[in-house]
Design a protein around this motif. Structure first.
Motif, PDB file in Angstrom:
ATOM      1  N   LEU B 155       0.809  -1.225   0.000  1.00 23.70           N
ATOM      2  CA  LEU B 155       0.000   0.000   0.000  1.00 23.70           C
ATOM      3  C   LEU B 155       0.846   1.282   0.000  1.00 23.70           C
ATOM      4  CD1 LEU B 155      -3.067  -0.926   2.239  1.00 23.70           C
ATOM      5  CD2 LEU B 155      -2.903  -0.815  -0.228  1.00 23.70           C
ATOM      6  N   PRO B 156       1.991   1.337   0.723  1.00 22.78           N
ATOM      7  CA  PRO B 156       2.783   2.582   0.684  1.00 22.78           C
ATOM      8  C   PRO B 156       3.278   2.942  -0.717  1.00 22.78           C
ATOM      9  CG  PRO B 156       3.479   1.222   2.518  1.00 22.78           C
ATOM     10  CD  PRO B 156       2.546   0.394   1.695  1.00 22.78           C
ATOM     11  N   LEU B 157       3.371   1.934  -1.611  1.00 24.36           N
ATOM     12  CA  LEU B 157       3.881   2.206  -2.956  1.00 24.36           C
ATOM     13  C   LEU B 157       2.935   3.098  -3.752  1.00 24.36           C
ATOM     14  CD1 LEU B 157       5.042  -1.393  -3.824  1.00 24.36           C
ATOM     15  CD2 LEU B 157       6.487   0.527  -3.232  1.00 24.36           C
ATOM     16  N   TYR B 158       1.645   3.054  -3.414  1.00 19.05           N
ATOM     17  CA  TYR B 158       0.674   3.854  -4.150  1.00 19.05           C
ATOM     18  C   TYR B 158       0.926   5.349  -3.987  1.00 19.05           C
ATOM     19  CZ  TYR B 158      -2.102  -0.205  -5.409  1.00 19.05           C
ATOM     20  OH  TYR B 158      -2.513  -1.387  -5.964  1.00 19.05           O
ATOM     21  N   ALA B 159       1.570   5.722  -2.868  1.00 17.83           N
ATOM     22  CA  ALA B 159       1.848   7.140  -2.627  1.00 17.83           C
ATOM     23  C   ALA B 159       2.738   7.713  -3.726  1.00 17.83           C
ATOM     24  CB  ALA B 159       2.500   7.314  -1.262  1.00 17.83           C
ATOM     25  N   GLN B 160       3.627   6.884  -4.285  1.00 17.38           N
ATOM     26  CA  GLN B 160       4.527   7.379  -5.322  1.00 17.38           C
ATOM     27  C   GLN B 160       3.778   7.715  -6.609  1.00 17.38           C
ATOM     28  OE1 GLN B 160       7.380   4.116  -5.206  1.00 17.38           O
ATOM     29  NE2 GLN B 160       8.776   5.419  -4.094  1.00 17.38           N
ATOM     30  N   PHE B 161       2.580   7.140  -6.745  1.00 16.05           N
ATOM     31  CA  PHE B 161       1.757   7.450  -7.915  1.00 16.05           C
ATOM     32  C   PHE B 161       0.746   8.554  -7.611  1.00 16.05           C
ATOM     33  CE2 PHE B 161       3.296   3.180  -8.546  1.00 16.05           C
ATOM     34  CZ  PHE B 161       3.646   3.174  -9.873  1.00 16.05           C
ATOM     35  N   GLY B 162       0.932   9.209  -6.474  1.00 10.27           N
ATOM     36  CA  GLY B 162       0.014  10.272  -6.089  1.00 10.27           C
ATOM     37  C   GLY B 162      -1.303   9.759  -5.547  1.00 10.27           C
ATOM     38  N   VAL B 196      -8.345   8.416  -8.655  1.00  4.47           N
ATOM     39  CA  VAL B 196      -7.661   9.393  -9.495  1.00  4.47           C
ATOM     40  C   VAL B 196      -8.111   9.240 -10.941  1.00  4.47           C
ATOM     41  CG1 VAL B 196      -5.609   9.582  -8.065  1.00  4.47           C
ATOM     42  CG2 VAL B 196      -5.727   7.822  -9.803  1.00  4.47           C
ATOM     43  N   ARG B 197      -7.837  10.268 -11.710  1.00  4.57           N
ATOM     44  CA  ARG B 197      -8.112  10.191 -13.139  1.00  4.57           C
ATOM     45  C   ARG B 197      -7.002   9.351 -13.806  1.00  4.57           C
ATOM     46  NH1 ARG B 197      -8.324   9.446 -17.407  1.00  4.57           N
ATOM     47  NH2 ARG B 197      -8.365  10.737 -19.261  1.00  4.57           N
ATOM     48  N   LEU B 198      -5.762   9.675 -13.506  1.00  2.00           N
ATOM     49  CA  LEU B 198      -4.612   8.926 -14.011  1.00  2.00           C
ATOM     50  C   LEU B 198      -3.548   8.891 -12.917  1.00  2.00           C
ATOM     51  CD1 LEU B 198      -4.008  10.436 -17.567  1.00  2.00           C
ATOM     52  CD2 LEU B 198      -4.478   8.061 -17.083  1.00  2.00           C
ATOM     53  N   PRO B 199      -2.869   7.769 -12.736  1.00  4.98           N
ATOM     54  CA  PRO B 199      -1.757   7.784 -11.782  1.00  4.98           C
ATOM     55  C   PRO B 199      -0.584   8.588 -12.354  1.00  4.98           C
ATOM     56  CG  PRO B 199      -2.018   5.598 -12.753  1.00  4.98           C
ATOM     57  CD  PRO B 199      -3.112   6.451 -13.307  1.00  4.98           C
ATOM     58  N   LYS B 200       0.188   9.194 -11.488  1.00  3.79           N
ATOM     59  CA  LYS B 200       1.340   9.997 -11.923  1.00  3.79           C
ATOM     60  C   LYS B 200       2.380   9.123 -12.616  1.00  3.79           C
ATOM     61  CE  LYS B 200       1.627  13.504  -8.334  1.00  3.79           C
ATOM     62  NZ  LYS B 200       2.265  13.708  -7.030  1.00  3.79           N
ATOM     63  N   VAL B 332       3.524  -2.233  -9.201  1.00  5.44           N
ATOM     64  CA  VAL B 332       4.113  -0.984  -9.673  1.00  5.44           C
ATOM     65  C   VAL B 332       4.094  -0.914 -11.201  1.00  5.44           C
ATOM     66  CG1 VAL B 332       6.228   0.358  -9.740  1.00  5.44           C
ATOM     67  CG2 VAL B 332       5.539  -0.747  -7.626  1.00  5.44           C
ATOM     68  N   LEU B 333       4.464  -2.010 -11.853  1.00  2.00           N
ATOM     69  CA  LEU B 333       4.534  -1.982 -13.313  1.00  2.00           C
ATOM     70  C   LEU B 333       3.138  -1.854 -13.934  1.00  2.00           C
ATOM     71  CD1 LEU B 333       7.356  -4.584 -13.794  1.00  2.00           C
ATOM     72  CD2 LEU B 333       7.395  -2.249 -14.639  1.00  2.00           C
ATOM     73  N   THR B 334       2.142  -2.466 -13.304  1.00  2.00           N
ATOM     74  CA  THR B 334       0.779  -2.329 -13.834  1.00  2.00           C
ATOM     75  C   THR B 334       0.296  -0.888 -13.707  1.00  2.00           C
ATOM     76  OG1 THR B 334       0.355  -4.592 -13.140  1.00  2.00           O
ATOM     77  CG2 THR B 334      -1.544  -3.275 -13.712  1.00  2.00           C
ATOM     78  N   LEU B 335       0.559  -0.271 -12.546  1.00  2.56           N
ATOM     79  CA  LEU B 335       0.145   1.122 -12.382  1.00  2.56           C
ATOM     80  C   LEU B 335       0.856   2.023 -13.387  1.00  2.56           C
ATOM     81  CD1 LEU B 335      -0.061   1.572  -8.521  1.00  2.56           C
ATOM     82  CD2 LEU B 335      -1.916   1.781 -10.148  1.00  2.56           C
ATOM     83  N   MET B 336       2.135   1.718 -13.646  1.00  2.45           N
ATOM     84  CA  MET B 336       2.865   2.516 -14.629  1.00  2.45           C
ATOM     85  C   MET B 336       2.242   2.364 -16.006  1.00  2.45           C
ATOM     86  SD  MET B 336       6.746   1.787 -13.353  1.00  2.45           S
ATOM     87  CE  MET B 336       7.619   2.756 -14.564  1.00  2.45           C
ATOM     88  N   ALA B 337       1.849   1.144 -16.348  1.00  4.14           N
ATOM     89  CA  ALA B 337       1.265   0.903 -17.667  1.00  4.14           C
ATOM     90  C   ALA B 337      -0.090   1.583 -17.809  1.00  4.14           C
ATOM     91  CB  ALA B 337       1.128  -0.597 -17.913  1.00  4.14           C
ATOM     92  N   MET B 338      -0.774   1.800 -16.685  1.00  2.00           N
ATOM     93  CA  MET B 338      -2.085   2.446 -16.746  1.00  2.00           C
ATOM     94  C   MET B 338      -1.970   3.962 -16.682  1.00  2.00           C
ATOM     95  SD  MET B 338      -4.216   0.118 -17.150  1.00  2.00           S
ATOM     96  CE  MET B 338      -3.390  -1.362 -17.653  1.00  2.00           C
ATOM     97  N   GLY B 339      -0.766   4.492 -16.522  1.00  2.65           N
ATOM     98  CA  GLY B 339      -0.561   5.925 -16.347  1.00  2.65           C
ATOM     99  C   GLY B 339      -0.737   6.704 -17.639  1.00  2.65           C
ATOM    100  N   SER B 340      -0.418   7.999 -17.577  1.00  5.36           N
ATOM    101  CA  SER B 340      -0.584   8.843 -18.759  1.00  5.36           C
ATOM    102  C   SER B 340       0.439   8.462 -19.827  1.00  5.36           C
ATOM    103  CB  SER B 340      -0.418  10.311 -18.372  1.00  5.36           C
ATOM    104  OG  SER B 340       0.847  10.505 -17.802  1.00  5.36           O
ATOM    105  N   GLU B 341       0.206   8.950 -21.031  1.00  2.48           N
ATOM    106  CA  GLU B 341       1.031   8.508 -22.169  1.00  2.48           C
ATOM    107  C   GLU B 341       2.384   9.188 -22.135  1.00  2.48           C
ATOM    108  OE1 GLU B 341      -1.504   9.226 -25.422  1.00  2.48           O
ATOM    109  OE2 GLU B 341      -2.758   7.500 -24.996  1.00  2.48           O
ATOM    110  N   ASP B 342       3.199   8.719 -21.226  1.00  5.54           N
ATOM    111  CA  ASP B 342       4.489   9.313 -20.975  1.00  5.54           C
ATOM    112  C   ASP B 342       5.392   8.167 -20.516  1.00  5.54           C
ATOM    113  OD1 ASP B 342       6.457  11.090 -20.608  1.00  5.54           O
ATOM    114  OD2 ASP B 342       5.490  12.239 -19.010  1.00  5.54           O
TER     115      ASP B 342
END
Lengths: 117, 403
Positions: B155-162, B196-200, B332-342
């Motif tokens: 759960l603490p890892l989610y903080a890095q995605f805002g 959130v709308r998109l994770p950071k 972490v990798l799944t959240l990154m893949a769901m993030g904005s197009e960056d």
């Protein structure tokens, strides 16, 4: 122990360019990708020349290991924590040398010594 | 929404079933999964925990459609919108009660980790109470982490995605694995109130150095001295590495379940007796490495062994390197893949990246339309670390996009 030694002797086999090529190669099962990248079979040096004998050896390896996985019966069940062989781990981490080499990952590491050495 | 019936994404076998269903829900793509334990002579098809996970998905979404073949070996899942625990869709008083069946062999983390992945993209907050005679809060022999580790290492890892507000995991009643590796009778309450709308987009590049180790030793229905014995043994190994080690001790009684014996219905039996240890190492940059071990349901392992082996497992996890451990890399990798197009970047140990789990994940993500990972050697950190670059898909929260 045997496995540990083999893993240590193949440190050079991890090449990132190989991995980039292997990861989306759907003809290889994930377990095969792992083995190839770690160089645990004869095909590790993909760029290097490899004779037909080596290829045969690789096939044998493949069949033996796959069979082992089937015996295990748990091949397709997800595990968040991999199965560890705790005897191997105990041997690895009761060795002071291994502990010292891991110490650089801890804040108790002596940074001055590291810089000088 | 433009295409009412997108093509089915096809998979085989039960491998990473829960995560594939999660990805299907996140991306809105229907999936077809076949060959689920087709050759098992005793238990072909979907297992109790997988059925239960499907029910959970149905509860937190609106409009999901699930078809299971007669033998249970084939599954079609058409995901709906992730509505969370909004009133009027299965939640009573804003809480979804999810009962796990007594035959469940997986720990509650099997459900918690995917549910947490869905939660940030939900329309309403997620508020789920896991209860019933199948809730195992401890680590299990089937390879699940304990609920404590989910709370302290995932759960603490989610903080890095805002994503950090109003997230809480309460372990209301502990339980170890019951007899025969099945069931327990724990109770866990997950509140995930930050949508959130998109994770950071994140760049997690510096693993740092481990500065402290925290842990929880738990025992249910057995003497509290087991905790002390596990802690002493684990500290004996870890104290030489760091001075800041603190392991909490939690003692609770085992739950009583009504007996199945029909001749004596008043008789009750204890379930979920045992002990276990959860350890988390935190680095100076906030990287977390966790280790989990609990006594096997058959018993016969002294607490010293559990403590020692758990400490060794923690050292092994730290030695693999990278800024994210193997257990957390999927999240972490799944959240990154769901993030904005960056492009987001993540440093991993090479044995973490070169693990079957992550190779499977990379292929699954690609099957759901995410772009391929870029990999290169890392310049900093431990020797052999690699950097994975992930381009986000920009899917984000469908519910928020429309509303």
């Amino acid at each position: 122990m045997e496995k540990a030694r083999r893993m240590h002797s193949t440190q050079k086999k991890y090449r990132i360019s190989d991995f980039a090529r292997l990861i989306y190669d759907e003809s290889l099962a994930p377990a095969e990708v792992v083995r190839k990248w770690r160089g645990e079979d004869g095909m590790a040096d993909l760029a290097d020349d490899h004779g037909p004998e080596e290829a045969v050896e690789e096939d044998e390896n493949f069949f033996r290991k796959a069979k082992h996985n089937d015996d295990d019966g748990n091949n397709n069940e997800d595990r968040l924590i991999p199965k560890y062989d705790y005897d191997t781990l105990a041997q690895k981490w009761s060795n002071p040398e291994n502990l010292e080499s891991l110490r650089q990952r801890f804040t108790t590491a002596n940074l001055m010594k590291e810089r000088n050495g | 929404m433009s295409n009412p019936s997108p093509a089915l994404v096809r998979f085989q076998t039960q491998k990473s079933l829960a995560h594939r269903l999660t990805l299907a829900t996140l991306t809105g793509r229907p999936v077809h999964i076949s060959q689920i334990r087709p050759s098992s002579p005793t238990d072909p098809g979907l297992a109790p925990h997988e059925i239960s996970f499907l029910r959970l998905l149905e509860a937190v979404t609106n409009g999901s459609h699930i078809e299971i073949s007669y033998t249970g070996t084939t599954l079609v899942y058409r995901p709906g919108l992730i509505t969370g625990s909004s009133p009027g869709s299965g939640a009573s008083g804003g809480v979804i009660r999810h009962e796990l069946p007594a035959g469940c062999t997986r720990g509650v983390s099997y459900f918690l980790v995917p549910l947490c992945l869905l939660a940030p993209f939900s329309k309403a907050p997620i508020n789920v109470l896991f209860t019933g005679s199948g809730v195992i809060t401890s680590a299990t022999p089937t390879g699940d982490m304990s609920a404590d580790s989910v709370r302290t290492a995932i759960l603490p890892l989610y903080a890095q995605f805002g994503i950090s507000n109003n997230i809480e995991l309460r372990i209301l009643r502990r339980s170890n694995v019951g007899a025969g590796g099945k069931g327990g009778a724990g109770e866990v309450h997950l509140v995930f109130g930050h949508q959130v709308r998109l994770p950071k987009t994140v760049h997690i590049m510096n693993p740092g150095r481990v500065k402290k180790i925290r842990g929880v030793a738990y025992c249910t229905g057995v003497s509290a001295s087991n905790n002390a014995r596990m802690i002493e043994e684990a500290r004996g190994i870890l104290n030489s590495m760091t001075g800041d080690t603190y392991i909490f001790s939690d003692v609770s009684s085992a739950a009583y379940l009504p007996s199945k014996d029909k001749s004596n219905p008043n008789q009750k039996r204890k379930t979920g007796v045992g002990f276990g240890l959860s350890l988390v190492a935190e680095s100076s940059t906030g990287s977390l490495y966790s280790a989990d071990l609990a006594s096997p349901p058959a018993g016969g392992v002294p607490p010293e062994d559990i403590g020692r082996q758990c400490a060794y497992q923690l050292l092994e996890s730290v030695s693999l390197g990278g800024a994210v451990s193997l257990a957390a890399a999927t999240t972490v990798l799944t959240l990154m893949a769901m993030g904005s197009e960056d492009v987001g970047r993540l440093q991993l140990g090479r044995d973490v990246l070169g693990s079957e789990t992550l190779i499977c994940l990379a292929r699954d993500l690609k099957a759901f339309g995410a772009s391929g990972w870029g990999v290169r050697d890392a310049n900093t950190g431990q020797e052999g670390d690699v950097v994975v670059s992930v381009v986000g898909r920009g899917v984000g929260n469908v519910g928020r996009k429309i509303a």
